[in-house]
Design a protein around this motif. Structure first.
Motif, short mmCIF file in Angstrom:
data_model
loop_
_atom_site.label_atom_id
_atom_site.label_comp_id
_atom_site.label_asym_id
_atom_site.label_seq_id
_atom_site.Cartn_x
_atom_site.Cartn_y
_atom_site.Cartn_z
N UNK A 282 0.95 -1.14 -0.04
CA UNK A 282 0.03 0.15 -0.12
C UNK A 282 0.82 1.14 -0.02
N UNK A 283 0.83 1.95 -0.95
CA UNK A 283 1.73 3.06 -1.17
C UNK A 283 1.14 4.17 -2.16
N UNK A 284 1.39 5.40 -1.92
CA UNK A 284 1.00 6.59 -2.92
C UNK A 284 0.96 6.08 -4.41
N UNK A 285 -0.17 6.12 -5.22
CA UNK A 285 -1.25 7.30 -4.72
C UNK A 285 -2.35 6.87 -3.92
N UNK A 286 -2.08 5.34 -3.33
CA UNK A 286 -3.31 5.06 -2.58
C UNK A 286 -3.21 5.94 -1.07
N UNK A 287 -4.17 5.63 -0.52
CA UNK A 287 -4.56 6.44 0.72
C UNK A 287 -3.72 5.46 1.61
N UNK A 288 -2.72 6.04 2.35
CA UNK A 288 -1.84 5.32 3.20
C UNK A 288 -1.20 6.26 4.32
#
Length: 357
Positions: A282-288
């Motif tokens: 889980x890393x940008x551009x995902x919300x994290x």
């Protein structure tokens, strides 16, 4: 501005929050906990797949009680009831109403006892990093760092029952204590250091045959090797053969990211170095954010994975709660033909896929 925010965030990730002290906030015993629904995908898709995790829901958690925040571990109880533990020794509990996006029957309260008496430095002394629960007895175990110790509390966390300062943990880095714990199906306990180096590679962990909170309980040493560049922050059993491990990383260039991996319990052996297989990044551009808490529940045959973040009590981070379904291997990552055709036709199916394993 972006560079400035990155530098500020780096400061809070690299400097233990327990050392960042300012004027004490005004007394506030508010029990209010607010939930704001959020999406994990940058396009706002209601459903997203990240490796072998299917996103089912997300919430930003907030409260006007200044003791709330710093979520480092959590326990998922029946009926969507959650108990979260802060790294300042504060408990926050609520029942998650997913349809109404509400926290029902919330409470915020300190642990009844800890490694030192509550005072202005309690945030350091009560740096609780890991939490275990035994549904059969109702007992809880809490792992502390700085004053490295394992404490056991009675049902409802009403009182302390036992506390132990294992000799092996006293050599661990001050900010590298019991970051994660597991209680194996056979009753053994595993306690993982985040940053104490193991001579054979990776980081140190301890295996206790008996209750680690009982004075005199002895442990044997083994190692665990997280994905390169990442540190272990929590762990949770999937079944009697495997466990999920949560890891986090922060760099000025890449920002915050997290890796979820699967470990086989048979690989945790005295004197050996255990590894795990990453299943989702889980890393940008995902919300994290600074993902530190992990829990696993069941919904029929589905394994449900919950993650929460530690905001380090600063305005540049957030307390997040994510809900995922664990998918069964790479075949589950392929979209149904109908969805692929819809995308090809130019319509939005409301489903994003981010492959990472």
């Amino acid at each position: 501005m972006t560079r400035l925010l990155a530098c500020l965030s780096l400061f809070f990730f690299l400097v233990p929050v327990t050392y960042v002290r300012g004027p004490a906030p005004p007394a506030n015993d508010s029990q209010y906990i607010a939930l704001e629904p959020i999406a994990i995908a940058p396009d706002g898709a209601a459903r997203s797949r990240v490796g072998r995790l299917e996103f089912l829901g997300g919430w930003k958690i907030g409260s006007d009680n200044p003791a709330f925040g710093g979520i480092s571990s959590m326990v998922a109880l029946p009926d969507n009831r959650f108990l979260m533990l802060s790294d300042n020794g504060t408990l926050a509990g609520f029942t998650l109403d997913e349809d109404g996006n509400r926290a029902i029957r919330p409470f915020i309260a300190p642990l009844p006892d800890g490694p030192d008496k509550p005072n202005e430095f309690a945030r350091r002394n009560w740096d609780a990093e890991s939490l275990l629960y035994n549904p059969g007895t109702g007992q809880f175990w809490v792992g502390y760092e700085h004053q490295h110790s394992i404490w056991r509390y009675g049902p409802s966390l009403a009182r302390k029952e036992a506390a132990h300062y294992p000799k092996a943990t006293q050599q661990w880095p001050e900010n590298g204590g019991a970051e994660a714990m597991l209680r194996l199906p056979d009753g053994r306990f595993l306690v993982f250091s985040e940053s104490a180096l193991y001579a054979k590679g990776g980081y140190q962990a301890l295996m206790f045959e008996d209750d680690p909170a009982e004075p005199g309980s002895e442990a044997v040493l083994f190692g665990h090797r997280p994905p390169k560049g990442y540190n272990l922050t929590d762990a949770a059993l999937i079944d009697d053969k495997s466990a999920l491990l949560l890891h986090r990383r922060f760099t000025p260039l890449d920002g915050v990211s997290a890796i979820v991996s699967i470990a086989q319990l048979s690989d945790f052996q005295p004197g050996k170095v255990a590894t795990s297989r990453p299943i989702a990044t889980i890393k940008p551009p995902l919300k994290v954010d600074n993902m530190e808490a992990l829990a696993v529940t069941r919904d029929g045959d589905n394994v449900i994975v919950w993650m929460a973040s530690d905001d380090n009590f600063n305005a540049f981070q957030e307390s997040l709660l994510f809900k995922f379904r664990l998918l069964k291997g790479k075949k589950a990552l392929k979209k149904p033909a109908g969805e692929r055709q819809t995308e090809k036709a130019g319509a939005s199916p409301g489903f994003s896929t981010f492959e990472s394993d």
